[in-house]
Design an enzyme around this catalytic site. Structure first.
Site, PDB file in Angstrom:
ATOM      1  N   HIS A 131       0.821  -1.217   0.000  1.00 18.20           N
ATOM      2  CA  HIS A 131       0.000   0.000   0.000  1.00 18.20           C
ATOM      3  C   HIS A 131       0.847   1.256   0.000  1.00 18.20           C
ATOM      4  O   HIS A 131       2.050   1.224   0.236  1.00 18.20           O
ATOM      5  CB  HIS A 131      -0.983   0.006   1.175  1.00 18.20           C
ATOM      6  CG  HIS A 131      -0.366  -0.003   2.531  1.00 18.20           C
ATOM      7  ND1 HIS A 131       0.363   1.048   3.047  1.00 18.20           N
ATOM      8  CD2 HIS A 131      -0.392  -0.942   3.509  1.00 18.20           C
ATOM      9  CE1 HIS A 131       0.747   0.753   4.283  1.00 18.20           C
ATOM     10  NE2 HIS A 131       0.309  -0.455   4.573  1.00 18.20           N
ATOM     11  N   CYS A 151       2.595  -4.813   6.724  1.00 16.55           N
ATOM     12  CA  CYS A 151       2.409  -4.588   5.285  1.00 16.55           C
ATOM     13  C   CYS A 151       3.701  -4.089   4.641  1.00 16.55           C
ATOM     14  O   CYS A 151       4.699  -3.862   5.307  1.00 16.55           O
ATOM     15  CB  CYS A 151       1.300  -3.561   5.065  1.00 16.55           C
ATOM     16  SG  CYS A 151      -0.332  -4.123   5.601  1.00 16.55           S
TER      17      CYS A 151
END
Length: 176
Positions: A131, A151
């Site tokens: 992301h 992430c």
């Protein structure tokens, strides 16, 4: 208390200056190459190098700097450990409404991760994405250190490019 605030402000200015010198982290402000078009087949993440490489037809066509989970050493074992998982995954979902300027989900946990966690009596975690930056930063800066919950974070410009070229099903290899 004012001294602490002043020190924090100075630290942010220094970090901002470091980020401005890093062209890979700010491609929106300092474009250095033409955007990629067409689909890619593979993304390789090298955690120790903090690097994401995009492959097309077996050839590396782009490299980007990344940030990882807040405790990046080792493979993800459980929810909340701050580690980014290692292994072979696929992009299995896309989130245009992400709180982190678009996101591409990877298929973690795999069945073996779930089985290990179940045997240990804990959650393996989930919701692992590639992301962009937090939306509240609105493309102004890119956080230059490991800050996610597990992430893989990239600049917003990099995320926009990945969004265009990495379809659902793209192979993602995450190496130590």
């Amino acid at each position: 208390m004012k001294l602490v605030g002043l020190l924090v402000a100075i630290a942010l200015v220094v970090l901002g200056g470091l980020m401005l010198r890093d062209r890979d982290f700010l491609p929106v402000l300092a474009p250095s190459r033409a955007p990629l078009d067409g689909e890619i087949e593979r993304i390789v993440v090298e955690k120790s190098a903090r690097r994401l490489t995009v492959f097309r037809e077996g050839e590396a066509v782009r490299r980007h700097r990344i940030a990882l989970g807040f405790a990046p050493e080792g493979d993800k074992a459980r929810e909340g450990d701050g580690k980014t998982p290692e292994g072979l995954f696929r992009i299995d979902r896309r989130n245009p409404g992400s709180a982190f300027h678009l996101s591409l989900g990877i298929d973690y946990p795999r069945p073996e991760d779930v089985a290990r966690a179940r045997a240990g009596g804990y959650s393996p975690g989930g919701d692992i994405f590639i992301h962009g930056q937090p939306n509240r930063l609105k493309g102004i800066v890119t956080i230059p250190y490991d800050w996610t919950a597990g992430c893989i974070a990239v600049s917003d410009a990099t995320m926009e490019e990945l969004w265009r070229i990495a379809p659902t099903g793209t192979l993602v290899e995450i190496r130590p």
